[in-house]
Motif scaffolding. Structure first.
Motif, PDB file in Angstrom:
ATOM      1  N   LEU A  42     -44.375  99.441  47.690  1.00 42.81           N
ATOM      2  CA  LEU A  42     -44.233 100.160  46.423  1.00 42.81           C
ATOM      3  C   LEU A  42     -43.956 101.645  46.620  1.00 42.81           C
ATOM      4  O   LEU A  42     -43.213 102.247  45.838  1.00 42.81           O
ATOM      5  CB  LEU A  42     -45.489  99.977  45.566  1.00 42.81           C
ATOM      6  CG  LEU A  42     -45.742  98.578  45.041  1.00 42.81           C
ATOM      7  CD1 LEU A  42     -47.074  98.528  44.301  1.00 42.81           C
ATOM      8  CD2 LEU A  42     -44.605  98.109  44.149  1.00 42.81           C
ATOM      9  N   ASN A  43     -44.575 102.252  47.634  1.00 45.37           N
ATOM     10  CA  ASN A  43     -44.440 103.690  47.875  1.00 45.37           C
ATOM     11  C   ASN A  43     -44.313 103.959  49.375  1.00 45.37           C
ATOM     12  O   ASN A  43     -45.266 104.425  50.003  1.00 45.37           O
ATOM     13  CB  ASN A  43     -45.661 104.446  47.325  1.00 45.37           C
ATOM     14  CG  ASN A  43     -45.713 104.433  45.831  1.00 45.37           C
ATOM     15  OD1 ASN A  43     -44.815 104.929  45.178  1.00 45.37           O
ATOM     16  ND2 ASN A  43     -46.766 103.849  45.284  1.00 45.37           N
ATOM     17  N   PRO A  44     -43.168 103.672  49.944  1.00 48.08           N
ATOM     18  CA  PRO A  44     -43.034 103.775  51.406  1.00 48.08           C
ATOM     19  C   PRO A  44     -43.149 105.190  51.969  1.00 48.08           C
ATOM     20  O   PRO A  44     -43.386 105.363  53.159  1.00 48.08           O
ATOM     21  CB  PRO A  44     -41.648 103.196  51.678  1.00 48.08           C
ATOM     22  CG  PRO A  44     -40.904 103.337  50.395  1.00 48.08           C
ATOM     23  CD  PRO A  44     -41.934 103.232  49.306  1.00 48.08           C
ATOM     24  N   ARG A  45     -43.014 106.192  51.126  1.00 41.11           N
ATOM     25  CA  ARG A  45     -43.093 107.574  51.611  1.00 41.11           C
ATOM     26  C   ARG A  45     -44.274 108.330  51.011  1.00 41.11           C
ATOM     27  O   ARG A  45     -44.251 109.544  50.893  1.00 41.11           O
ATOM     28  CB  ARG A  45     -41.769 108.298  51.315  1.00 41.11           C
ATOM     29  CG  ARG A  45     -40.615 107.771  52.164  1.00 41.11           C
ATOM     30  CD  ARG A  45     -39.276 108.357  51.786  1.00 41.11           C
ATOM     31  NE  ARG A  45     -38.820 107.967  50.465  1.00 41.11           N
ATOM     32  CZ  ARG A  45     -38.237 106.820  50.162  1.00 41.11           C
ATOM     33  NH1 ARG A  45     -38.038 105.915  51.093  1.00 41.11           N
ATOM     34  NH2 ARG A  45     -37.835 106.551  48.933  1.00 41.11           N
ATOM     35  N   LYS A  46     -45.338 107.599  50.661  1.00 40.61           N
ATOM     36  CA  LYS A  46     -46.467 108.232  49.993  1.00 40.61           C
ATOM     37  C   LYS A  46     -47.703 108.379  50.887  1.00 40.61           C
ATOM     38  O   LYS A  46     -48.499 109.283  50.672  1.00 40.61           O
ATOM     39  CB  LYS A  46     -46.850 107.438  48.744  1.00 40.61           C
ATOM     40  CG  LYS A  46     -47.928 108.095  47.919  1.00 40.61           C
ATOM     41  CD  LYS A  46     -48.181 107.344  46.644  1.00 40.61           C
ATOM     42  CE  LYS A  46     -49.244 108.066  45.823  1.00 40.61           C
ATOM     43  NZ  LYS A  46     -49.514 107.393  44.569  1.00 40.61           N
ATOM     44  N   TYR A  47     -47.878 107.519  51.867  1.00 37.00           N
ATOM     45  CA  TYR A  47     -49.128 107.466  52.618  1.00 37.00           C
ATOM     46  C   TYR A  47     -48.926 107.866  54.080  1.00 37.00           C
ATOM     47  O   TYR A  47     -48.629 107.014  54.916  1.00 37.00           O
ATOM     48  CB  TYR A  47     -49.728 106.057  52.545  1.00 37.00           C
ATOM     49  CG  TYR A  47     -49.892 105.563  51.129  1.00 37.00           C
ATOM     50  CD1 TYR A  47     -50.947 106.031  50.354  1.00 37.00           C
ATOM     51  CD2 TYR A  47     -48.999 104.653  50.578  1.00 37.00           C
ATOM     52  CE1 TYR A  47     -51.100 105.588  49.047  1.00 37.00           C
ATOM     53  CE2 TYR A  47     -49.153 104.212  49.271  1.00 37.00           C
ATOM     54  CZ  TYR A  47     -50.208 104.681  48.514  1.00 37.00           C
ATOM     55  OH  TYR A  47     -50.360 104.248  47.223  1.00 37.00           O
ATOM     56  N   PRO A  48     -49.110 109.143  54.410  1.00 40.41           N
ATOM     57  CA  PRO A  48     -48.937 109.574  55.804  1.00 40.41           C
ATOM     58  C   PRO A  48     -49.869 108.798  56.740  1.00 40.41           C
ATOM     59  O   PRO A  48     -51.058 108.673  56.466  1.00 40.41           O
ATOM     60  CB  PRO A  48     -49.312 111.058  55.780  1.00 40.41           C
ATOM     61  CG  PRO A  48     -49.229 111.472  54.357  1.00 40.41           C
ATOM     62  CD  PRO A  48     -49.511 110.248  53.540  1.00 40.41           C
ATOM     63  N   GLY A  49     -49.297 108.264  57.786  1.00 42.59           N
ATOM     64  CA  GLY A  49     -50.078 107.576  58.810  1.00 42.59           C
ATOM     65  C   GLY A  49     -50.275 106.094  58.594  1.00 42.59           C
ATOM     66  O   GLY A  49     -50.585 105.373  59.544  1.00 42.59           O
ATOM     67  N   LEU A  50     -50.109 105.607  57.379  1.00 40.80           N
ATOM     68  CA  LEU A  50     -50.369 104.190  57.122  1.00 40.80           C
ATOM     69  C   LEU A  50     -49.350 103.287  57.820  1.00 40.80           C
ATOM     70  O   LEU A  50     -49.722 102.269  58.413  1.00 40.80           O
ATOM     71  CB  LEU A  50     -50.400 103.910  55.618  1.00 40.80           C
ATOM     72  CG  LEU A  50     -50.882 102.519  55.212  1.00 40.80           C
ATOM     73  CD1 LEU A  50     -52.272 102.225  55.775  1.00 40.80           C
ATOM     74  CD2 LEU A  50     -50.890 102.384  53.690  1.00 40.80           C
ATOM     75  N   TRP A  51     -48.085 103.653  57.762  1.00 35.04           N
ATOM     76  CA  TRP A  51     -47.070 102.883  58.487  1.00 35.04           C
ATOM     77  C   TRP A  51     -47.412 102.838  59.977  1.00 35.04           C
ATOM     78  O   TRP A  51     -47.417 101.772  60.594  1.00 35.04           O
ATOM     79  CB  TRP A  51     -45.689 103.523  58.342  1.00 35.04           C
ATOM     80  CG  TRP A  51     -44.924 103.214  57.107  1.00 35.04           C
ATOM     81  CD1 TRP A  51     -44.691 104.056  56.064  1.00 35.04           C
ATOM     82  CD2 TRP A  51     -44.240 102.000  56.786  1.00 35.04           C
ATOM     83  NE1 TRP A  51     -43.913 103.444  55.121  1.00 35.04           N
ATOM     84  CE2 TRP A  51     -43.608 102.183  55.536  1.00 35.04           C
ATOM     85  CE3 TRP A  51     -44.086 100.778  57.440  1.00 35.04           C
ATOM     86  CZ2 TRP A  51     -42.846 101.193  54.925  1.00 35.04           C
ATOM     87  CZ3 TRP A  51     -43.325  99.785  56.831  1.00 35.04           C
ATOM     88  CH2 TRP A  51     -42.719  99.998  55.590  1.00 35.04           C
ATOM     89  N   GLU A  52     -47.666 104.005  60.526  1.00 39.08           N
ATOM     90  CA  GLU A  52     -47.874 104.115  61.970  1.00 39.08           C
ATOM     91  C   GLU A  52     -49.110 103.328  62.414  1.00 39.08           C
ATOM     92  O   GLU A  52     -49.058 102.609  63.425  1.00 39.08           O
ATOM     93  CB  GLU A  52     -47.997 105.583  62.373  1.00 39.08           C
ATOM     94  CG  GLU A  52     -46.713 106.389  62.164  1.00 39.08           C
ATOM     95  CD  GLU A  52     -46.499 106.940  60.758  1.00 39.08           C
ATOM     96  OE1 GLU A  52     -45.490 107.640  60.552  1.00 39.08           O
ATOM     97  OE2 GLU A  52     -47.322 106.674  59.849  1.00 39.08           O
ATOM     98  N   LEU A  53     -50.203 103.442  61.663  1.00 39.81           N
ATOM     99  CA  LEU A  53     -51.410 102.678  62.004  1.00 39.81           C
ATOM    100  C   LEU A  53     -51.159 101.172  61.938  1.00 39.81           C
ATOM    101  O   LEU A  53     -51.613 100.415  62.806  1.00 39.81           O
ATOM    102  CB  LEU A  53     -52.561 103.043  61.054  1.00 39.81           C
ATOM    103  CG  LEU A  53     -53.240 104.376  61.289  1.00 39.81           C
ATOM    104  CD1 LEU A  53     -54.202 104.688  60.150  1.00 39.81           C
ATOM    105  CD2 LEU A  53     -53.970 104.388  62.618  1.00 39.81           C
ATOM    106  N   THR A  54     -50.437 100.755  60.919  1.00 37.67           N
ATOM    107  CA  THR A  54     -50.148  99.331  60.742  1.00 37.67           C
ATOM    108  C   THR A  54     -49.260  98.812  61.865  1.00 37.67           C
ATOM    109  O   THR A  54     -49.517  97.733  62.427  1.00 37.67           O
ATOM    110  CB  THR A  54     -49.490  99.097  59.370  1.00 37.67           C
ATOM    111  OG1 THR A  54     -50.330  99.651  58.355  1.00 37.67           O
ATOM    112  CG2 THR A  54     -49.275  97.635  59.096  1.00 37.67           C
ATOM    113  N   ILE A  55     -48.239  99.577  62.217  1.00 41.78           N
ATOM    114  CA  ILE A  55     -47.338  99.167  63.300  1.00 41.78           C
ATOM    115  C   ILE A  55     -48.082  99.113  64.630  1.00 41.78           C
ATOM    116  O   ILE A  55     -47.946  98.147  65.387  1.00 41.78           O
ATOM    117  CB  ILE A  55     -46.108 100.101  63.366  1.00 41.78           C
ATOM    118  CG1 ILE A  55     -45.221  99.880  62.136  1.00 41.78           C
ATOM    119  CG2 ILE A  55     -45.320  99.884  64.654  1.00 41.78           C
ATOM    120  CD1 ILE A  55     -44.146 100.941  61.934  1.00 41.78           C
TER     121      ILE A  55
END
Length: 146
Positions: free
Chosen positions: A83-96
């Motif tokens: 829904l908001n791919p550019r809203k949560y700093p670090g969430l992508w990186e932690l998940t990956i």
């Protein structure tokens, strides 16, 4: 002679902006489709894990519920990222990183004949690739610039 953008790229600035916008829109749509796939996979895993947790014996009941709740949590994380791919700093990186580390661990467990390690390694490996592609396409790294 100074070369203008129009001379270099061919077309007017308005045409270039439209081409850029359509490229961005396409990348975002592909990223969203990939994240919907990840959401559905995590949701399916959560539902099946609940079934296992309900039917397992007391020796593994706690770990099976932990696993089921983890799948539910990742379903939620994938929804937030879709829904908001550019809203949560670090969430992508932690998940990956989480999925990548799980893949590495599961691959190492295959040599020890651990139950389901091969399937889990494939599933988490594919999910890692999906996440990285969606991250790049949606420019999730831009969340740090907020």
């Amino acid at each position: 002679m100074i070369m203008t953008d129009e001379a270099i790229f061919g077309g007017s600035m308005m045409e270039m902006k439209e081409q850029y916008k359509s490229g961005v829109v396409l990348r975002n749509r592909i990223a969203t489709a990939l994240m919907i796939l990840a959401i559905l996979a995590a949701l399916y895993a959560a539902v099946t894990a609940v079934g296992v947790a309900l039917s397992t014996g007391p020796d593994t009941k706690q770990v099976e519920w932990w696993r089921a709740v983890g799948f539910m949590m990742f379903t939620g994380v994938f929804i937030l990222l879709a829904l908001n791919p550019r809203k949560y700093p670090g969430l992508w990186e932690l998940t990956i990183v989480n999925k990548l580390l799980l893949t590495v661990i599961e691959v190492s467990l295959i040599t020890e004949n651990a139950a389901n390690a091969q399937f889990s390694a494939m599933a988490d490996g594919v999910l890692t690739v999906i996440l990285v592609v969606a991250y790049v396409l949606s420019q999730g790294y831009r969340s740090w610039k907020r």
